[in-house]
Scaffold this motif. Structure first.
Motif, short mmCIF file in Angstrom:
data_model
loop_
_atom_site.label_atom_id
_atom_site.label_comp_id
_atom_site.label_asym_id
_atom_site.label_seq_id
_atom_site.Cartn_x
_atom_site.Cartn_y
_atom_site.Cartn_z
N ALA A 54 0.84 -1.21 0.00
CA ALA A 54 0.00 0.00 0.00
C ALA A 54 0.87 1.26 0.00
O ALA A 54 0.57 2.23 -0.70
CB ALA A 54 -0.93 -0.01 1.21
N ALA A 55 1.95 1.23 0.77
CA ALA A 55 2.84 2.40 0.84
C ALA A 55 3.51 2.65 -0.52
O ALA A 55 3.65 3.79 -0.96
CB ALA A 55 3.91 2.19 1.92
N ARG A 56 3.88 1.57 -1.20
CA ARG A 56 4.51 1.71 -2.52
C ARG A 56 3.50 2.26 -3.53
O ARG A 56 3.79 3.17 -4.31
CB ARG A 56 5.07 0.36 -2.99
CG ARG A 56 5.86 0.44 -4.29
CD ARG A 56 6.58 -0.87 -4.59
NE ARG A 56 5.66 -2.01 -4.60
CZ ARG A 56 4.86 -2.32 -5.61
NH1 ARG A 56 4.89 -1.62 -6.72
NH2 ARG A 56 4.05 -3.36 -5.53
N HIS A 57 2.29 1.71 -3.53
CA HIS A 57 1.26 2.21 -4.45
C HIS A 57 1.00 3.69 -4.20
O HIS A 57 0.82 4.46 -5.15
CB HIS A 57 -0.05 1.45 -4.26
CG HIS A 57 -0.01 0.05 -4.80
ND1 HIS A 57 -0.67 -1.00 -4.21
CD2 HIS A 57 0.61 -0.46 -5.88
CE1 HIS A 57 -0.43 -2.10 -4.89
NE2 HIS A 57 0.33 -1.81 -5.91
N HIS A 58 0.99 4.06 -2.93
CA HIS A 58 0.70 5.45 -2.59
C HIS A 58 1.77 6.39 -3.13
O HIS A 58 1.47 7.43 -3.72
CB HIS A 58 0.57 5.57 -1.07
CG HIS A 58 0.23 6.95 -0.61
ND1 HIS A 58 -0.94 7.58 -0.96
CD2 HIS A 58 0.92 7.84 0.14
CE1 HIS A 58 -0.96 8.79 -0.43
NE2 HIS A 58 0.16 8.96 0.23
N ASN A 63 3.53 10.39 -7.11
CA ASN A 63 4.53 10.75 -8.13
C ASN A 63 3.88 10.92 -9.50
O ASN A 63 4.28 11.76 -10.30
CB ASN A 63 5.60 9.66 -8.23
CG ASN A 63 6.56 9.68 -7.04
OD1 ASN A 63 6.51 10.58 -6.21
ND2 ASN A 63 7.42 8.68 -6.97
N THR A 64 2.87 10.07 -9.80
CA THR A 64 2.27 10.06 -11.13
C THR A 64 1.26 11.19 -11.32
O THR A 64 1.18 11.77 -12.40
CB THR A 64 1.56 8.70 -11.38
OG1 THR A 64 2.52 7.66 -11.18
CG2 THR A 64 1.00 8.62 -12.79
N ILE A 156 -7.22 9.83 -10.34
CA ILE A 156 -6.48 8.93 -9.43
C ILE A 156 -7.33 7.69 -9.12
O ILE A 156 -6.86 6.56 -9.23
CB ILE A 156 -6.10 9.67 -8.13
CG1 ILE A 156 -5.14 10.81 -8.42
CG2 ILE A 156 -5.48 8.69 -7.12
CD1 ILE A 156 -4.88 11.74 -7.23
N LEU A 157 -8.61 7.91 -8.77
CA LEU A 157 -9.49 6.77 -8.43
C LEU A 157 -9.63 5.81 -9.60
O LEU A 157 -9.63 4.59 -9.43
CB LEU A 157 -10.87 7.28 -7.99
CG LEU A 157 -10.92 8.05 -6.67
CD1 LEU A 157 -12.34 8.51 -6.38
CD2 LEU A 157 -10.40 7.19 -5.51
N ALA A 158 -9.73 6.37 -10.82
CA ALA A 158 -9.91 5.52 -12.00
C ALA A 158 -8.68 4.66 -12.28
O ALA A 158 -8.77 3.64 -12.96
CB ALA A 158 -10.21 6.41 -13.22
N SER A 159 -7.53 5.04 -11.72
CA SER A 159 -6.29 4.29 -11.99
C SER A 159 -6.10 3.14 -10.99
O SER A 159 -5.14 2.39 -11.10
CB SER A 159 -5.09 5.24 -11.90
OG SER A 159 -4.81 5.54 -10.55
#
Ligand SMILES: [Fe+2]
Length: 227
Positions: A54-58, A63-64, A156-159
């Protein structure tokens, strides 16, 4: 009396509450882990793995989506936090390696080392998130309208895929206030609202569940019609 800024759209608020709760609970779990009990060891390290995912995804989402938005209108304003994200990814890799070594060969010394390293990671993340919620929000609020920030939030939610979303909701639902929780779930598409309410029942105590049920206009015990 509230100030105007308290009504601005805050892209960090809910996800950071979820991460803070997940980090606190995972830290407690690692602190009381019984390395002589394979079930407890497996469950604790599994929870740590999920937290690190979860931390990595965040970091990747920020960043994106967020940093390019900040840089587009406030060049340089996200540079310090972007550099800290590189450090976080290094820390995540180290924690994963230490957790794998502990799983393969449990020892009290290795368990204590992992617990202390994770505590340091949590401490750093708490300070990091506070900077994002202050300086990055100031930059976003100065440069964007709330309509633009809502649109960015939507992208963001759609990704986020379904599996990642259910991991996030597992922490976000218990982390929010009753009002925030009702607004979040109330805004979901009808086809996901039912499953999310089912998981909310398992994550909330009776008082919180009753408040959510009332806000959603449904009886708190399925099948029972409240007077
Ligand atoms: Fe961040």
């Amino acid at each position: 009396m509230t100030t105007a800024t308290t009504h601005r759209h805050d892209l960090y608020a809910h996800i950071h509450k979820a991460l803070r709760l997940a980090m606190c609970e995972t830290l407690q779990q690692l602190g009381r882990m019984d390395i002589d009990d394979p079930l407890d060891l497996g469950a604790s390290l599994g929870q740590l793995d999920a937290l690190l995912d979860a931390a990595r995804h965040h970091v990747e989402k920020e960043n994106t989506f967020l940093h390019p938005a900040i840089e587009a209108r406030r060049a340089g304003a996200s540079a310090a936090i972007e550099a800290e994200h590189e450090e976080h990814l290094d820390s995540i890799a180290t924690l994963r390696a230490e957790a794998a070594a502990l799983r393969a060969m449990p020892s009290p010394a290795a368990a204590q080392r992992l617990y202390r390293r994770f505590a340091g990671f949590v401490a750093h993340n708490f300070e990091h998130m506070a900077v994002e919620e202050s300086r990055h929000n100031q930059a976003l609020w100065a440069a964007y309208t709330d309509d633009e920030l809502h649109a960015l939030h939507g992208r963001i939610l759609a990704s986020i895929g379904p599996r990642e979303m259910s991991e996030v909701l597992r922490w976000m639902i218990p982390a929010l206030t009753p009002a925030e929780r009702a607004e979040l779930i109330g805004g979901l598409p009808p086809e996901v609202k039912g499953p999310v309410m089912d998981s909310a029942r398992a994550l909330l105590n009776d008082a919180a569940w009753n408040k959510l049920s009332r806000a959603m206009g449904q009886p708190s015990v399925p099948g029972l019609v409240e007077a």
